[in-house]
Design an enzyme around this catalytic site. Structure first.
Site, PDB file in Angstrom:
ATOM      1  N   ILE A  64       0.874  -1.165   0.000  1.00 27.01           N
ATOM      2  CA  ILE A  64       0.000   0.000   0.000  1.00 27.01           C
ATOM      3  C   ILE A  64       0.916   1.220   0.000  1.00 27.01           C
ATOM      4  O   ILE A  64       1.843   1.317   0.813  1.00 27.01           O
ATOM      5  CB  ILE A  64      -0.950  -0.002   1.224  1.00 27.01           C
ATOM      6  CG1 ILE A  64      -1.861   1.234   1.216  1.00 27.01           C
ATOM      7  CG2 ILE A  64      -0.198  -0.101   2.537  1.00 27.01           C
ATOM      8  CD1 ILE A  64      -2.934   1.204   2.310  1.00 27.01           C
ATOM      9  N   SER A  65       0.707   2.128  -0.955  1.00 31.54           N
ATOM     10  CA  SER A  65       1.601   3.277  -1.101  1.00 31.54           C
ATOM     11  C   SER A  65       1.572   4.163   0.132  1.00 31.54           C
ATOM     12  O   SER A  65       0.559   4.245   0.837  1.00 31.54           O
ATOM     13  CB  SER A  65       1.194   4.106  -2.325  1.00 31.54           C
ATOM     14  OG  SER A  65       1.340   3.374  -3.509  1.00 31.54           O
ATOM     15  N   GLN A  66       2.688   4.861   0.366  1.00 31.49           N
ATOM     16  CA  GLN A  66       2.727   5.757   1.514  1.00 31.49           C
ATOM     17  C   GLN A  66       1.753   6.909   1.286  1.00 31.49           C
ATOM     18  O   GLN A  66       1.521   7.341   0.145  1.00 31.49           O
ATOM     19  CB  GLN A  66       4.146   6.277   1.741  1.00 31.49           C
ATOM     20  CG  GLN A  66       4.650   7.269   0.710  1.00 31.49           C
ATOM     21  CD  GLN A  66       6.080   7.682   0.970  1.00 31.49           C
ATOM     22  OE1 GLN A  66       7.013   7.114   0.398  1.00 31.49           O
ATOM     23  NE2 GLN A  66       6.252   8.680   1.814  1.00 31.49           N
TER      24      GLN A  66
END
Length: 219
Positions: free
Chosen positions: A65-67
């Site tokens: 999950i992207s930052q």
């Protein structure tokens, strides 16, 4: 989640939004969208306490999950200048988090995920939010969705090694596409492509980023 834990998560999300503001995210629409989505609901239970850290987290299937900063930054690029995001294609739905954020900014979100089991997880994560303008599809993101193109906005959550021309062709006049460009494990750069009213393309290189690779096919 019990009331005390929910209250803790709500406070943590508010702090995350303030941190994004200090890190340079200025668009209040984007900050509001980020602040409205419970990121803890999209990560593994064991990682829930880290959900509001500004870091990518593992999802399984060699995906992340992207930052939050990167999600916010890419969205801000798409809406810069007061632009409406409009009909949006997301390549790499992952756990569904970014689609949930985009749903607050776009008229419609079409999110493609190549890994069937990960898409099932995204569906389960999104179901409680009841977002009527999000549609999920199992497919190869490299191909886009020609049957519902053109798109006003396209966002890639995985790094392409070359400009994805098939996706560029699915941009509407005035449309924007933002994506990471580069090899996995090497230098990557965020790139913005804008389709001009006359059909021409403008390319702008933005920030250094790090993403998983954009792969072909489905599983």
């Amino acid at each position: 989640m019990n009331p005390a834990a929910l209250q803790t998560a709500t406070r943590a999300r508010a702090r995350m939004v303030e941190r994004l503001r200090t890190e340079g995210i200025r668009d209040e629409r984007v900050l509001g969208a980020i602040g409205s989505v419970p990121r803890h609901a999209f990560v593994e239970e064991a990682l829930a306490s880290r959900a509001y850290e500004d870091t990518a987290l593992p999802l399984g299937f060699q995906q992340t999950i992207s930052q939050p900063y990167v999600v916010a930054r890419m969205a801000e690029v798409l809406v810069a200048g007061g632009r409406a995001m409009g009909k949006t294609l997301e390549v790499g739905a992952g756990c569904g988090y970014q689609a949930a954020v985009l749903s607050q900014l776009a008229s419609d979100v079409y999110a493609i995920e190549r890994i069937g089991k990960l898409l099932d997880k995204a569906r389960a994560n999104l179901r409680p939010l009841r977002l009527p303008n999000v549609r999920l599809k199992h497919g190869d993101g490299n191909l886009g969705l020609p049957e519902v193109a053109p798109f006003d906005s396209i966002i890639l959550a995985a790094a392409a090694t070359t400009t994805p021309r098939v996706l560029v062709e699915q941009l509407a006049p005035g449309g924007r596409m933002v994506f990471p460009l580069g090899q996995a494990g090497a230098d990557q750069i965020m790139v913005l492509i804008e389709r001009q009213a006359n059909g021409g393309l403008k390319e702008t290189k933005l920030d250094a980023v790090r993403f998983v690779p954009l792969l072909a096919g489905t599983e």
